[in-house]
Motif scaffolding. Structure first.
Motif, PDB file in Angstrom:
ATOM      1  N   MET A   1     -11.151   7.938   0.065  1.00 52.15           N
ATOM      2  CA  MET A   1     -11.472   7.552  -1.293  1.00 52.15           C
ATOM      3  C   MET A   1     -10.571   8.261  -2.298  1.00 52.15           C
ATOM      4  N   ASP A   2     -10.175   9.484  -1.980  1.00 55.42           N
ATOM      5  CA  ASP A   2      -9.323  10.233  -2.897  1.00 55.42           C
ATOM      6  C   ASP A   2      -7.937   9.607  -3.037  1.00 55.42           C
ATOM      7  N   ILE A   3      -7.500   8.900  -2.002  1.00 55.04           N
ATOM      8  CA  ILE A   3      -6.174   8.290  -2.054  1.00 55.04           C
ATOM      9  C   ILE A   3      -6.118   7.190  -3.111  1.00 55.04           C
ATOM     10  N   LEU A   4      -7.250   6.583  -3.433  1.00 53.58           N
ATOM     11  CA  LEU A   4      -7.273   5.546  -4.465  1.00 53.58           C
ATOM     12  C   LEU A   4      -6.921   6.104  -5.840  1.00 53.58           C
ATOM     13  N   VAL A   6      -4.661   8.103  -6.379  1.00 52.44           N
ATOM     14  CA  VAL A   6      -3.202   8.182  -6.402  1.00 52.44           C
ATOM     15  C   VAL A   6      -2.590   6.789  -6.371  1.00 52.44           C
ATOM     16  N   LEU A   7      -3.116   5.928  -5.500  1.00 54.10           N
ATOM     17  CA  LEU A   7      -2.512   4.613  -5.290  1.00 54.10           C
ATOM     18  C   LEU A   7      -2.681   3.667  -6.475  1.00 54.10           C
ATOM     19  N   ILE A   8      -3.811   3.688  -7.127  1.00 57.22           N
ATOM     20  CA  ILE A   8      -4.032   2.769  -8.251  1.00 57.22           C
ATOM     21  C   ILE A   8      -3.112   3.089  -9.427  1.00 57.22           C
ATOM     22  N   PRO A   9      -3.028   4.332  -9.887  1.00 60.31           N
ATOM     23  CA  PRO A   9      -2.075   4.614 -10.969  1.00 60.31           C
ATOM     24  C   PRO A   9      -0.620   4.384 -10.545  1.00 60.31           C
ATOM     25  N   LEU A  10      -0.295   4.680  -9.290  1.00 55.36           N
ATOM     26  CA  LEU A  10       1.052   4.456  -8.801  1.00 55.36           C
ATOM     27  C   LEU A  10       1.408   2.974  -8.806  1.00 55.36           C
ATOM     28  N   SER A  11       0.476   2.132  -8.409  1.00 55.33           N
ATOM     29  CA  SER A  11       0.748   0.695  -8.415  1.00 55.33           C
ATOM     30  C   SER A  11       0.858   0.155  -9.840  1.00 55.33           C
ATOM     31  N   VAL A  12       0.099   0.692 -10.764  1.00 57.85           N
ATOM     32  CA  VAL A  12       0.211   0.273 -12.163  1.00 57.85           C
ATOM     33  C   VAL A  12       1.561   0.688 -12.728  1.00 57.85           C
ATOM     34  N   ILE A  13       1.996   1.889 -12.411  1.00 62.50           N
ATOM     35  CA  ILE A  13       3.306   2.357 -12.882  1.00 62.50           C
ATOM     36  C   ILE A  13       4.424   1.514 -12.292  1.00 62.50           C
ATOM     37  N   MET A  14       4.326   1.192 -11.013  1.00 61.04           N
ATOM     38  CA  MET A  14       5.354   0.366 -10.379  1.00 61.04           C
ATOM     39  C   MET A  14       5.391  -1.032 -10.978  1.00 61.04           C
TER      40      MET A  14
END
Length: 46
Positions: A1-4, A6-14
Protein backbone atom coordinates in the motif's frame (compact mmCIF):
# COMPACT_ATOMS: atom_id res chain seq x y z
CA UNK A 1 0.00 0.00 0.00
CA UNK A 2 2.89 2.35 0.70
CA UNK A 3 4.11 2.01 -2.88
CA UNK A 4 0.94 3.77 -4.08
CA UNK A 5 2.11 6.92 -2.32
CA UNK A 6 5.10 6.87 -4.66
CA UNK A 7 3.56 5.52 -7.86
CA UNK A 8 0.54 7.82 -8.07
CA UNK A 9 2.47 11.11 -7.81
CA UNK A 10 5.16 9.69 -10.11
CA UNK A 11 2.60 8.80 -12.76
CA UNK A 12 1.01 12.25 -12.51
CA UNK A 13 4.42 13.89 -12.93
CA UNK A 14 5.22 11.69 -15.92
CA UNK A 15 1.87 12.52 -17.54
CA UNK A 16 2.54 16.24 -17.05
CA UNK A 17 5.98 15.86 -18.63
CA UNK A 18 4.47 14.10 -21.67
CA UNK A 19 1.76 16.73 -22.03
CA UNK A 20 4.35 19.48 -21.63
CA UNK A 21 6.47 17.93 -24.36
CA UNK A 22 3.46 17.69 -26.66
CA UNK A 23 2.52 21.30 -25.96
CA UNK A 24 6.11 22.40 -26.64
CA UNK A 25 6.20 20.52 -29.96
CA UNK A 26 2.91 22.07 -31.06
CA UNK A 27 4.00 25.53 -29.90
CA UNK A 28 7.33 25.28 -31.77
CA UNK A 29 5.55 24.31 -35.02
CA UNK A 30 6.66 20.68 -35.28
CA UNK A 31 3.32 19.64 -36.79
CA UNK A 32 2.79 22.55 -39.17
CA UNK A 33 3.83 21.00 -42.48
CA UNK A 34 3.53 17.22 -42.19
CA UNK A 35 2.70 16.63 -45.87
CA UNK A 36 5.83 18.28 -47.31
CA UNK A 37 8.15 16.55 -44.87
CA UNK A 38 7.00 13.17 -46.12
CA UNK A 39 7.68 14.25 -49.69
CA UNK A 40 11.03 15.83 -48.84
CA UNK A 41 12.63 12.58 -47.68
CA UNK A 42 11.78 10.94 -51.01
CA UNK A 43 13.50 13.62 -53.09
CA UNK A 44 17.20 13.58 -53.89
CA UNK A 45 19.42 16.46 -52.81
CA UNK A 46 21.88 17.03 -55.63
Amino acid sequence: MDILFVLIPLSVIMALVVLGGLWWAIYRGQFEDIEDEGKRILEHDD
